[in-house]
Design an enzyme around this catalytic site. Structure first.
Site, mmCIF file in Angstrom:
data_model
loop_
_atom_site.group_PDB
_atom_site.id
_atom_site.type_symbol
_atom_site.label_atom_id
_atom_site.label_comp_id
_atom_site.label_asym_id
_atom_site.label_seq_id
_atom_site.Cartn_x
_atom_site.Cartn_y
_atom_site.Cartn_z
ATOM 1 N N HIS A 179 0.672 -1.122 -0.527
ATOM 2 C CA HIS A 179 -0.050 -0.404 0.051
ATOM 3 C C HIS A 179 1.160 0.934 0.027
ATOM 4 O O HIS A 179 1.702 1.415 0.940
ATOM 5 C CB HIS A 179 -0.930 0.037 1.576
ATOM 6 C CG HIS A 179 -2.449 -1.236 1.041
ATOM 7 N ND1 HIS A 179 -2.548 -1.833 1.747
ATOM 8 C CD2 HIS A 179 -2.775 -1.136 -0.307
ATOM 9 C CE1 HIS A 179 -3.924 -3.102 2.180
ATOM 10 N NE2 HIS A 179 -3.279 -2.071 0.546
ATOM 11 N N GLU A 182 0.954 3.593 3.005
ATOM 12 C CA GLU A 182 2.717 3.302 4.095
ATOM 13 C C GLU A 182 3.538 3.416 3.996
ATOM 14 O O GLU A 182 4.120 2.193 3.867
ATOM 15 C CB GLU A 182 2.014 1.841 5.136
ATOM 16 C CG GLU A 182 0.029 2.187 4.214
ATOM 17 C CD GLU A 182 0.001 0.402 3.999
ATOM 18 O OE1 GLU A 182 0.086 -1.210 4.158
ATOM 19 O OE2 GLU A 182 -1.830 -0.095 4.250
ATOM 20 N N ARG A 234 -3.130 4.871 -1.711
ATOM 21 C CA ARG A 234 -2.651 3.200 -1.090
ATOM 22 C C ARG A 234 -2.838 2.747 -2.441
ATOM 23 O O ARG A 234 -2.096 1.486 -2.256
ATOM 24 C CB ARG A 234 -4.496 3.284 -1.283
ATOM 25 C CG ARG A 234 -4.693 1.395 -0.115
ATOM 26 C CD ARG A 234 -5.989 1.441 0.221
ATOM 27 N NE ARG A 234 -5.951 0.500 0.621
ATOM 28 C CZ ARG A 234 -6.237 -0.798 1.473
ATOM 29 N NH1 ARG A 234 -5.574 -0.218 2.563
ATOM 30 N NH2 ARG A 234 -7.044 -1.911 1.716
ATOM 31 N N HIS A 305 2.368 -3.460 6.358
ATOM 32 C CA HIS A 305 1.381 -2.866 6.425
ATOM 33 C C HIS A 305 1.264 -2.187 7.497
ATOM 34 O O HIS A 305 2.321 -1.708 8.371
ATOM 35 C CB HIS A 305 0.358 -3.236 5.933
ATOM 36 C CG HIS A 305 0.010 -4.023 4.448
ATOM 37 N ND1 HIS A 305 -0.635 -3.584 3.879
ATOM 38 C CD2 HIS A 305 0.218 -5.009 4.649
ATOM 39 C CE1 HIS A 305 -0.629 -4.633 2.598
ATOM 40 N NE2 HIS A 305 0.116 -5.340 3.404
ATOM 41 N N GLU A 380 1.351 -5.124 11.164
ATOM 42 C CA GLU A 380 0.649 -3.391 10.849
ATOM 43 C C GLU A 380 1.571 -3.181 12.066
ATOM 44 O O GLU A 380 0.947 -2.823 13.232
ATOM 45 C CB GLU A 380 -1.032 -3.268 11.140
ATOM 46 C CG GLU A 380 -1.622 -4.266 10.280
ATOM 47 C CD GLU A 380 -2.276 -3.139 8.637
ATOM 48 O OE1 GLU A 380 -1.899 -1.953 8.423
ATOM 49 O OE2 GLU A 380 -3.346 -3.821 8.080
HETATM 50 O O1 0X9 Z 1 -6.829 -3.814 4.886
HETATM 51 C C1 0X9 Z 1 -5.729 -4.407 4.277
HETATM 52 O O2 0X9 Z 1 -5.271 -4.973 3.276
HETATM 53 C C2 0X9 Z 1 -4.520 -4.578 5.740
HETATM 54 N N1 0X9 Z 1 -4.524 -3.735 6.435
HETATM 55 S S1 0X9 Z 1 -4.316 -1.890 5.994
HETATM 56 O O3 0X9 Z 1 -4.874 -1.098 6.743
HETATM 57 N N2 0X9 Z 1 -2.966 -1.811 6.181
HETATM 58 O O4 0X9 Z 1 -5.437 -1.825 4.151
HETATM 59 C C3 0X9 Z 1 -5.170 -5.714 6.227
HETATM 60 C C4 0X9 Z 1 -4.673 -7.410 5.161
HETATM 61 C C5 0X9 Z 1 -4.653 -8.487 6.253
HETATM 62 N N3 0X9 Z 1 -4.851 -9.411 5.717
HETATM 63 C C6 0X9 Z 1 -6.122 -10.100 4.801
HETATM 64 N N4 0X9 Z 1 -7.071 -8.627 4.602
HETATM 65 N N5 0X9 Z 1 -5.775 -10.501 3.800
HETATM 66 ZN ZN ZN Z 2 -1.777 -1.931 4.241
#
Ligand code: 0X9
Ligand code: ZN
Length: 419
Positions: A179, A182, A234, A305, A380
């Site tokens: 992303h 980040e 993003r 992330h 994260e």
């Molecule tokens: O939503 C996401 O892609 C991730 N959080 S973020 O705030 N960095 O965008 C979390 C991803 C967790 N894993 C999956 N959803 N598989």
């Molecule tokens: Zn992310």
């Protein structure tokens, strides 16, 4: 006259690819915590309407949600939340000011840079790649680098390999910068590489028994765009068929494992756009192919992330847990404990769905579900929303220090159990 003024304003503001640049003056991040299912349901609907930039998504009752609204949008959002009986607080009072301050700090740090790579400011894609190249030249017995693909806009993607033992050693695959906004992610991934290389004598046993495959910025176009045009970008930067000219796909909804089943959008203007098909994004295909190339030896996959301070393991597509979740949970707890000991930052451990929200098409799920990498985690990083994505560069080194300790728990575990 008015139309002339409009044209001038249009040119001054600068318009890229049909998307007007956002005005963050007076924008705020509100934190709202749903207290019942109907409030949660409403927030989910709001997310999918794609009017606001959700910095964190609605997951469950009691889990806070951070929503960015421009000055223009704020009165409506505040009224809407109040009407629902949803308590909220202003979490970031002026995103425009925060962005301005961070831009000034970044420019100052760049002007005072003493060497081509440091962890006092955030670095551009080319600088990071040049630094990886220099490591491979300087330490040919320990590091190597390879061109493994080309991004949508033509940037070369590189795989950095670290380890002094044979290819058959157990491997850990690490990526960052999926992303774009980040920024702490590539900064921490490069910090970890630097520690291991700089202290290669101390870590010689580990480096001779475990191979590290690292790609610190796997969304190079988006990452660069977040420096040059839109700090809060993003997604990737690929063209879509969007009539409104919206670009880019959420790389972490684009992987071919239960793709598009939940927590993803089919709207190209959404920040959660899963793409026209799984692996539509060349950058994700490049990373996929590298994971597949080494999959027989890979024991861990770590994708970095931000933000929220979490250590997550699959699944993201379902609230079911993998049958070996206890193994993943216990290693993650040990890593979180080690991380905590450094600067007392608390990281929550759990499965994606249990801690965060359901979202299919993530790289972590694919690494475990398709490539068969047992210890697959999403980290994260800092913070918990005080600065959110606009984390000051002064937090890079402390983030690096603590994350390195957590990382070493995983690395040593893989060495001790698989070499
Ligand atoms: O939503 C996401 O892609 C991730 N959080 S973020 O705030 N960095 O965008 C979390 C991803 C967790 N894993 C999956 N959803 N598989
Ligand atoms: Zn992310």
């Amino acid at each position: 006259m008015r139309s002339l003024a409009f044209v001038v304003a249009f040119l001054l503001v600068g318009v890229s690819y049909g998307e007007p640049r956002k005005d963050y003056a007076g924008a705020q991040v509100l934190r709202a915590t749903p207290e019942n299912e109907s409030q949660l349901h409403y927030l989910r609907g709001l997310l999918m309407k794609n009017v606001y930039d959700f910095w964190t998504e609605p997951g469950a009752v009691g889990r806070p949600v951070d929503i960015l609204a421009t000055a223009f949008q704020l009165p409506v959002l505040k009224k809407t939340l109040a009407r629902l009986g949803l308590d909220f607080s202003v979490h970031i009072g002026n995103v425009g000011d925060l962005l301005k301050e961070s831009r000034i700090a970044q420019e100052r740090a760049e002007a005072h840079r003493q060497s081509s790579m440091d962890w006092n400011s955030y670095h551009r894609y080319d600088g990071i790649m040049a630094w990886l190249e220099s490591l491979a030249t300087e330490y040919p017995d320990l590091c190597s680098i390879e061109d493994v693909g080309t991004s949508y806009e033509g940037r070369t993607m590189k795989l950095f390999r670290l380890g002094s033992g044979p290819d058959t050693n157990p491997g850990i695959f690490v990526d960052g910068g999926l992303h774009a906004r980040e920024w702490i992610s590539p900064a921490v991934v490069t910090y970890i590489i630097n520690e291991l290389v700089r202290d290669r004598v101390i870590y010689s046993d580990l480096l001779s028994k475990v191979n590290f495959y690292v790609m610190p910025v796997i969304n190079p176009d988006g990452y660069e765009y977040s420096f040059t045009d839109e700090r809060l970008w993003r997604k990737t930067r690929s063209d879509t068929d969007s009539a409104r000219g919206c670009k880019g796909v959420d790389g972490n909804r684009n992987w071919a494992f239960h793709w598009m089943e939940v927590g993803a959008s089919d709207d190209p203007c959404s920040n959660l756009y899963a793409g026209p098909e799984a692996f539509s994004e060349v950058e994700m295909r490049v990373v996929r192919d590298q994971i597949l190339r080494f999959k027989d030896n890979l024991k861990a996959y770590l994708t970095f992330h931000s933000y929220s301070q979490l250590l997550l393991y699959p699944w993201g597509y379902t609230s079911d847990l993998p049958e070996d979740w206890r193994d993943l949970d216990s290693l993650a707890q040990d890593a979180a404990d080690a991380l905590f000991r450094v600067h007392h930052k608390h990281y929550k451990v759990g499965s994606v769905t249990h801690v965060l929200y359901e979202a299919a098409g993530g790289s972590d799920d694919w690494a475990k579900g398709v490539a068969g990498v047992k210890y697959s985690y999403t980290l994260e990083l800092r913070d918990k929303g005080h600065y959110g994505f606009v984390l000051p560069a002064t937090e890079i080194i402390p983030s690096g220090e603590e994350t390195f300790e957590g990382f070493m728990v995983v690395a040593n575990f893989i060495r001790d159990h698989y070499s």
